[in-house]
Design an enzyme around this catalytic site. Sequence first.
Site, PDB file in Angstrom:
ATOM      1  N   ASP A 129       0.873  -1.161   0.000  1.00 58.06           N
ATOM      2  CA  ASP A 129       0.000   0.000   0.000  1.00 58.06           C
ATOM      3  C   ASP A 129       0.921   1.225   0.000  1.00 58.06           C
ATOM      4  O   ASP A 129       2.140   1.096   0.136  1.00 58.06           O
ATOM      5  CB  ASP A 129      -0.886  -0.039   1.249  1.00 58.06           C
ATOM      6  CG  ASP A 129      -1.713   1.213   1.417  1.00 58.06           C
ATOM      7  OD1 ASP A 129      -2.357   1.636   0.435  1.00 58.06           O
ATOM      8  OD2 ASP A 129      -1.720   1.775   2.527  1.00 58.06           O
ATOM      9  N   ASP A 173      -1.541  -0.811   6.098  1.00 57.35           N
ATOM     10  CA  ASP A 173      -1.668  -0.150   7.402  1.00 57.35           C
ATOM     11  C   ASP A 173      -3.109   0.128   7.809  1.00 57.35           C
ATOM     12  O   ASP A 173      -3.333   0.661   8.897  1.00 57.35           O
ATOM     13  CB  ASP A 173      -0.902   1.178   7.395  1.00 57.35           C
ATOM     14  CG  ASP A 173      -1.658   2.264   6.645  1.00 57.35           C
ATOM     15  OD1 ASP A 173      -1.921   3.327   7.242  1.00 57.35           O
ATOM     16  OD2 ASP A 173      -2.014   2.048   5.475  1.00 57.35           O
ATOM     17  N   ASP A 221      -0.162   5.110   1.240  1.00 60.66           N
ATOM     18  CA  ASP A 221      -0.397   6.000   2.386  1.00 60.66           C
ATOM     19  C   ASP A 221      -0.305   5.236   3.695  1.00 60.66           C
ATOM     20  O   ASP A 221      -1.013   4.252   3.901  1.00 60.66           O
ATOM     21  CB  ASP A 221      -1.788   6.636   2.281  1.00 60.66           C
ATOM     22  CG  ASP A 221      -1.823   7.797   1.300  1.00 60.66           C
ATOM     23  OD1 ASP A 221      -1.062   8.759   1.485  1.00 60.66           O
ATOM     24  OD2 ASP A 221      -2.616   7.736   0.331  1.00 60.66           O
TER      25      ASP A 221
END
Length: 252
Positions: A28, A189, A30
Amino acid sequence: MATPAGENSTESSSSLTRLAPLQAVLFDIDGTLCDSDPFHYLAFREMLQEIGYNGGVPVDEEWFVKTISGKHNDDLVSVLFPNDHERGVKFLDDKEVLFRRLAKEQLKPLKGLHKLRKWIEDRGLKRAAVTNAPRANAELCINQVGLADFFDALILGSDCKHAKPYPDPYLKALEVLNVSKDHTFVFEDSVSGIKAGVAAGMSVVGLANRNPSELLMEAKPVFLIKDYEDPKLWAALEEIDKMSGTPRKTTT
């Protein structure tokens, strides 16, 4: 941030060894490559307060985690502007412009990211960035953390039939890289992102840098790490090397 009780490096290692020989690693962007969430939060807080959202009371970080984190803008339009789609689209486009202005030159790679980069490159593994972010945001983050020449592919949720938490973006990454889900794992996250990776049939390592560990564990990652220097991660990677017959190298 404390890791969930009962989690140790032996359990973490065994959960990834079945992936050997490893073919690819997916990331991922961000909150996974860089700590960009504070800039997203500031942009949302400022702009929502300007339009009188929540009675003009500034939204807090708990609201941001539960309502915004990891979600695609198409889904956020429905959440924030359920009765005015056009206004919602314009608002979120403007918010992304503000995010890029706030974040430019401020984004830093998560601790240990370049150590992990070297480990991946040394083993010739394929890699892709898989994100719900708009392309301009994704490219800004990738460039800011020094990974402009690292990824073989950039997969956007907006280019798929469904964005995360659906598995489509991760399934597309497997297809583009021509690798097996049984020999690939994911770094994520957010709850939305972890759910997407798990739904795609892959092992997901969760980063508990801002989102609460308890929420992340509900999405069923194989284990959580604080950052890319976490001993649990390197114990797992060492075990993958052993299972793959890869000569151990010192990664700095």
